[in-house]
Motif scaffolding. Structure first.
Motif, PDB file in Angstrom:
ATOM      1  N   SER A   1       0.827  -1.205   0.000  1.00  0.00           N
ATOM      2  CA  SER A   1       0.000   0.000   0.000  1.00  0.00           C
ATOM      3  C   SER A   1       0.864   1.258   0.000  1.00  0.00           C
ATOM      4  O   SER A   1       0.558   2.239  -0.690  1.00  0.00           O
ATOM      5  N   MET A   2       1.942   1.221   0.766  1.00  0.00           N
ATOM      6  CA  MET A   2       2.847   2.365   0.810  1.00  0.00           C
ATOM      7  C   MET A   2       3.524   2.580  -0.536  1.00  0.00           C
ATOM      8  O   MET A   2       3.679   3.717  -0.999  1.00  0.00           O
ATOM      9  N   ILE A   3       3.925   1.485  -1.180  1.00  0.00           N
ATOM     10  CA  ILE A   3       4.556   1.594  -2.502  1.00  0.00           C
ATOM     11  C   ILE A   3       3.581   2.204  -3.503  1.00  0.00           C
ATOM     12  O   ILE A   3       3.947   3.061  -4.312  1.00  0.00           O
ATOM     13  N   GLN A   4       2.303   1.766  -3.431  1.00  0.00           N
ATOM     14  CA  GLN A   4       1.287   2.306  -4.328  1.00  0.00           C
ATOM     15  C   GLN A   4       1.069   3.797  -4.072  1.00  0.00           C
ATOM     16  O   GLN A   4       0.940   4.600  -4.998  1.00  0.00           O
ATOM     17  N   THR A   5       1.046   4.161  -2.784  1.00  0.00           N
ATOM     18  CA  THR A   5       0.877   5.578  -2.425  1.00  0.00           C
ATOM     19  C   THR A   5       2.034   6.414  -2.951  1.00  0.00           C
ATOM     20  O   THR A   5       1.831   7.506  -3.509  1.00  0.00           O
ATOM     21  N   LEU A   6       3.242   5.908  -2.784  1.00  0.00           N
ATOM     22  CA  LEU A   6       4.416   6.628  -3.271  1.00  0.00           C
ATOM     23  C   LEU A   6       4.420   6.702  -4.799  1.00  0.00           C
ATOM     24  O   LEU A   6       4.823   7.722  -5.375  1.00  0.00           O
ATOM     25  N   SER A   7       3.970   5.627  -5.454  1.00  0.00           N
ATOM     26  CA  SER A   7       3.896   5.632  -6.920  1.00  0.00           C
ATOM     27  C   SER A   7       2.890   6.680  -7.398  1.00  0.00           C
ATOM     28  O   SER A   7       3.141   7.400  -8.369  1.00  0.00           O
ATOM     29  N   ASN A   8       1.743   6.747  -6.710  1.00  0.00           N
ATOM     30  CA  ASN A   8       0.742   7.760  -7.061  1.00  0.00           C
ATOM     31  C   ASN A   8       1.287   9.162  -6.854  1.00  0.00           C
ATOM     32  O   ASN A   8       1.053  10.065  -7.667  1.00  0.00           O
ATOM     33  N   TRP A   9       2.011   9.339  -5.751  1.00  0.00           N
ATOM     34  CA  TRP A   9       2.611  10.654  -5.466  1.00  0.00           C
ATOM     35  C   TRP A   9       3.637  11.010  -6.535  1.00  0.00           C
ATOM     36  O   TRP A   9       3.697  12.163  -6.987  1.00  0.00           O
TER      37      TRP A   9
END
Length: 259
Positions: free
Chosen positions: A169-177
């Motif tokens: 989830s954190m990786i996805q959040t960072l990717s979105n950012w």
């Protein structure tokens, strides 16, 4: 001592102890670690083979306790207290501190009512004392107590151990950012390009206006010079315009009466 350095030293110490123990002795190490007033991270201990070996044994309850302190909250303990040992006061305090950190992960403004419910606190005075003495003084959070709005405004909160599945989830959040940042960068570059273009057009227009003004000045100057020379030629021609003083100096002829 810096809180991160202190955490690192404590984790290293408990990892060494837990690596060398098994069974009930390992349970004592886990009890000590989860009661320590300055330790707030447990994933390194949880990842040890000796700890994993507790699964399915008579001492598996210690594994559950460690998992609770690594990822859980005070509400989680109340929901599963029948399968967990009774916590000692230092563990209760620690788990409530960790609960505040969990709440701060998703909301930087924590209402007093929510905090009192999650921490089993009965009044605002008790809540504010806990936040000041047990959280802010411990260095795990920084913030402002807003009595008028009845909320705790978080400025900083220490991170907890990653829960299972949270890394993705954190990786996805960072990717979105990162994607948002790239789009924003493109937009800024386009704005800069547009500003540069408008600046060049403005300079070009200003140059055209200045050139036009110079042309008008030259035209007016030439016209004025031509008109001045024309007048000069008129006044300089013989007999063109009689000089007034010359006219006055001529003797007037006298008329003789008729006979």
């Amino acid at each position: 001592m810096d809180i991160e350095q202190n955490q690192a030293e404590l984790i290293d110490n408990f990892v060494k102890q837990a690596s060398a123990q098994k069974g009930t002795a390992l349970g004592s190490v886990i009890l000590e670690a989860t009661s320590h007033p300055s330790l707030f991270a447990f994933s390194e201990i949880l990842a040890l083979p000796t700890v994993a070996e507790l699964e399915g044994t008579e001492n598996s309850v210690y594994l559950k306790v460690l998992q609770l302190f690594a990822h859980g909250t005070w509400s989680d303990f109340k929901s599963n207290c029948s399968s967990l040992p009774q916590l000692v006061p230092d563990q209760v305090l620690k788990l409530k501190q960790l609960t505040v950190l969990t709440l701060a992960e998703t909301n930087k403004v924590l209402p007093y009512d929510e905090l009192m419910m999650e921490l089993d606190v009965t009044n605002v005075r008790e809540l504010e004392d806990f936040l000041i003495n047990e959280c802010m003084y411990a260095g795990i959070v920084r913030g402002k107590l807003d009595q008028l709005r009845r909320c705790f405004e978080i400025q900083f909160a220490a991170g907890r151990d990653l829960r299972p599945g949270q890394l993705g989830s954190m990786i996805q959040t960072l990717s979105n950012w990162l994607g948002t940042s790239d789009n924003l960068l493109v937009s800024i570059q386009e704005e800069i390009k547009w500003a540069d273009t408008m600046s060049e057009l403005d300079k070009k227009h200003r140059k055209e206006v200045e050139d036009r003004v110079e042309e008008v000045k030259k035209s007016v100057s030439v016209k004025a010079e031509v008109e001045f020379r024309g007048l000069e030629d008129i006044y300089s021609e013989p007999g063109g315009v009689m000089d007034y003083e010359e006219d006055r100096s001529r003797p007037k002829r006298r008329r003789h009466p008729r006979s």
